[in-house]
Design a protein around this motif. Structure first.
Motif, PDB file in Angstrom:
ATOM      1  N   GLN A  98     -41.053 -39.762  21.313  1.00 19.68           N
ATOM      2  CA  GLN A  98     -39.836 -39.590  22.116  1.00 19.68           C
ATOM      3  C   GLN A  98     -39.069 -40.889  22.320  1.00 19.68           C
ATOM      4  N   TYR A  99     -39.802 -41.975  22.582  1.00 19.30           N
ATOM      5  CA  TYR A  99     -39.136 -43.223  22.953  1.00 19.30           C
ATOM      6  C   TYR A  99     -39.209 -44.298  21.868  1.00 19.30           C
ATOM      7  N   SER A 103     -41.405 -48.846  22.656  1.00 20.54           N
ATOM      8  CA  SER A 103     -41.682 -48.551  24.067  1.00 20.54           C
ATOM      9  C   SER A 103     -43.137 -48.777  24.439  1.00 20.54           C
ATOM     10  N   SER A 254     -34.714 -48.893  30.713  1.00 24.90           N
ATOM     11  CA  SER A 254     -36.034 -48.690  30.107  1.00 24.90           C
ATOM     12  C   SER A 254     -37.093 -48.394  31.168  1.00 24.90           C
ATOM     13  N   ASP A 257     -36.618 -44.793  32.250  1.00 20.72           N
ATOM     14  CA  ASP A 257     -37.023 -43.831  31.233  1.00 20.72           C
ATOM     15  C   ASP A 257     -38.542 -43.760  31.071  1.00 20.72           C
ATOM     16  N   LEU A 258     -39.219 -44.888  31.243  1.00 23.85           N
ATOM     17  CA  LEU A 258     -40.626 -44.964  30.892  1.00 23.85           C
ATOM     18  C   LEU A 258     -41.574 -44.892  32.083  1.00 23.85           C
TER      19      LEU A 258
END
Length: 565
Positions: A98-99, A103, A254, A257-258
């Motif tokens: 996905q990332y 990531s 980031s 998102d993570l």
């Protein structure tokens, strides 16, 4: 109180100590041998888990070295071996899909910091609240996912990203066995590699248990593939040294998102590491494990691994078991294991790069089958119906949806069945009055409340009690509360409402034996305030019965006077 807070945040017991190592010649030698043995076993697993996670075999090697040393030095177990694991590969694969590969370093760092914080906050004992069926269902689900993730490599195809492992496995099989020019020969070679590895892993331990079966299997298949120039995919180029530590780029986007991925990584790392350390502590007399320090060590290990370009690390139960059975007694064995893998990075990356991916797939497929013994599955399924349901639900959700959701739903299901069992054990019993019966005793109802008076049982218990008091000419209700083990606010409030209802109907309520631990709660919700008189609270049964009989006698006398008048 201030001294207690200072003691809670005193972190000295979470740091390494001289007592962690026993450098006497005999122990030193056994630790060295155990470390070499588990290092040889860990090498193919590190390569395989790195590849299956999507990060790459090199990241698996780096994690085995860096995280292996850091966790050994700072962890809470004397014999725990840490590194990349199948469960973490399962969690990491969709994150990479996905990332992106970039990531992983940040997710690893964030997850490590979260695990470190859990240890510093002394939350290591939380894992003991996870029920056994949830743990085993989670393990079975992970084993299924590990096996399914290897199906594409086992048939010589790249894995499709972003798909459920079950769907991806079926698609890979359908594509591999579809008619195509030249594809059947490559398919036979890859299936042959998997078959040879599986046979060696299953047979060799029976005939030569001292040999590292996984390493022998991978080496044999690699030699055969090289000699025959087999058309199978290989690991490819590997670094011949450790990378330079590098802090990954961090931005607000980031992090946002993570953060969810980091929480999932941290949760799995904490659970798997603590479970592994707890099992290891029961395998041999190697000292107790410190769960909070174990979390600190695993958190630091993941942070260090992320800085060196590795993946999140956890305690590995299979490698830890090998370590213990090989004679490990101190942390030195786990450090030596990491140094063995490090020697491979510097001295043997050329031969290692020629290992067929199908060979690693075979290792992981057999590992998946061994993750949870059939006897354990049978034990859970035949224990109780509730535990069997929790086990199956956790396993199915792990495979079909998400690992963390599986644990959450498994815990909710286990909690539901546990509360239902506690509620069933909660009851109300009408007892005869002790001693010789006296006139008017039929107007006194003596009840004993057992079990837990909580939100799951209070309505049923008091509905039964209220119905009983309506069936006959009851003038006094005596409630024995000394057998109550647990009372929550809902149960206490229901008791207050019952007392209020009975008093409104003209029934005198007497309470006997309120446990001291529950008195404050009963006062707070107004149970005692609903009593007709403060003297209607008793500590022993005999005075309470005498008081009840006096009420009945006065009421009888009042009725007689009214009739005579």
């Amino acid at each position: 109180m201030r001294r207690g807070l200072l003691a809670r945040f005193d972190l000295r017991d979470l740091l390494p100590a001289r007592a962690d190592y026993d450098l006497r010649p005999r122990t030193f030698r056994s630790d060295l041998l155990a470390g070499v043995t588990v290092g040889v076993v860990a090498l193919p697993l590190a390569l395989a888990f790195g590849a299956s996670s999507g990060v790459g075999p090199a990241a698996g090697l780096v994690t085995a070295v860096v995280a292996g040393v850091v966790a050994a030095v700072f962890g809470g177990s004397n014999v725990q071996v840490s590194g990349p694991t199948g469960a973490m590969a399962v969690v990491l694969a969709p994150i990479v899909a996905q990332y992106g590969l970039g990531s992983v370093a940040l997710v690893t760092l964030l997850g490590g910091v979260l695990v470190l914080a859990l240890g510093a906050l002394r939350l290591g004992r939380v894992v003991t609240y996870i029920p056994w069926p949830v743990v085993e269902g989670f393990t079975l689900g992970i084993a299924c996912i590990i096996f399914l993730q290897q199906v594409p490599a086992a048939v010589g195809l790249p894995a499709e990203t972003g798909l459920n492992p079950l769907v991806a496995g079926f698609r890979a099989v359908a594509e591999a066995f579809s008619p195509s020019d030249g594809g059947q020969l490559a398919l036979l070679w890859t299936l042959g590699c998997v078959g040879v590895v599986a046979v060696v892993l299953l047979v060799l331990p029976r005939v030569a248990s001292a040999l590292p079966a996984s390493l022998v299997a991978v080496a044999l298949v690699t030699v055969l593939a090289e000699v025959t120039d087999a058309p199978v995919a290989r690991i490819g180029v590997l670094p011949d040294s450790l990378p330079v530590p590098l802090l990954p780029g961090v931005s607000g986007d980031s992090l946002r998102d993570l953060v969810g991925a980091a929480v999932a990584v941290a949760a799995l790392a904490a659970i798997e590491s603590l479970l592994s350390a707890r099992v290891a502590a029961t395998m041999a007399d190697t000292g107790v494990y410190h769960p909070d320090r174990e979390l600190v060590g695993q958190g630091l290990a993941s942070v260090a691994s992320g800085l060196f370009g590795g993946m999140p690390a956890t305690g590995a139960i299979a490698r830890t078991a090998v370590n213990v059975r090989s004679g490990a007694r101190t942390r030195l064995a786990a450090v030596v294991h990491a140094l063995v893998v490090l020697a491979v990075i510097y001295l043997a990356t050329g031969p290692v790069s020629r290992i067929p991916l199908a060979a690693l797939a075979g290792v992981l497929m057999v590992t998946a089958f061994r993750m949870i013994p059939a006897v354990t599955i049978r034990a859970v399924l035949t224990s109780t119906r509730a535990d069997a349901v929790v086990f199956c639900v956790t396993a199915v959700i792990t495979v079909a949806f998400d690992l963390i959701e599986a644990v959450q739903i498994g815990l909710l299901a286990a909690a539901f069945f546990a509360l239902r069992s506690v509620a069933k054990a909660s009851s109300v019993h009408r007892e005869p009055l002790p001693g010789v019966a006296q006139p008017g005793d039929e107007r006194i109802a003596l009840f004993r409340l057992d079990g837990a008076l909580f939100f799951g049982a209070s309505d049923r218990v008091f509905a039964e009690l209220s119905a009983i008091t309506r069936d006959g000419p009851v003038e006094v209700v005596l409630l024995r509360l000394s057998h109550l083990r647990v009372v929550d606010a809902t149960g206490a409030r229901a008791l207050a409402q019952l007392v209020e209802e009975l008093e409104r109907r003209g029934v005198t309520v007497l309470l006997k034996g309120i446990p001291e631990r529950n008195r404050k709660l009963l006062v707070a919700v107004g149970v005692l305030a609903e009593l007709r008189h403060e003297n209607h609270l008793f500590t022993t049964l005999e005075p309470a019965i005498e008081h009840a009989r006096s009420h009945v006698h006065r009421a009888a006398a009042a009725r007689a006077e009214l009739t005579a008048g």
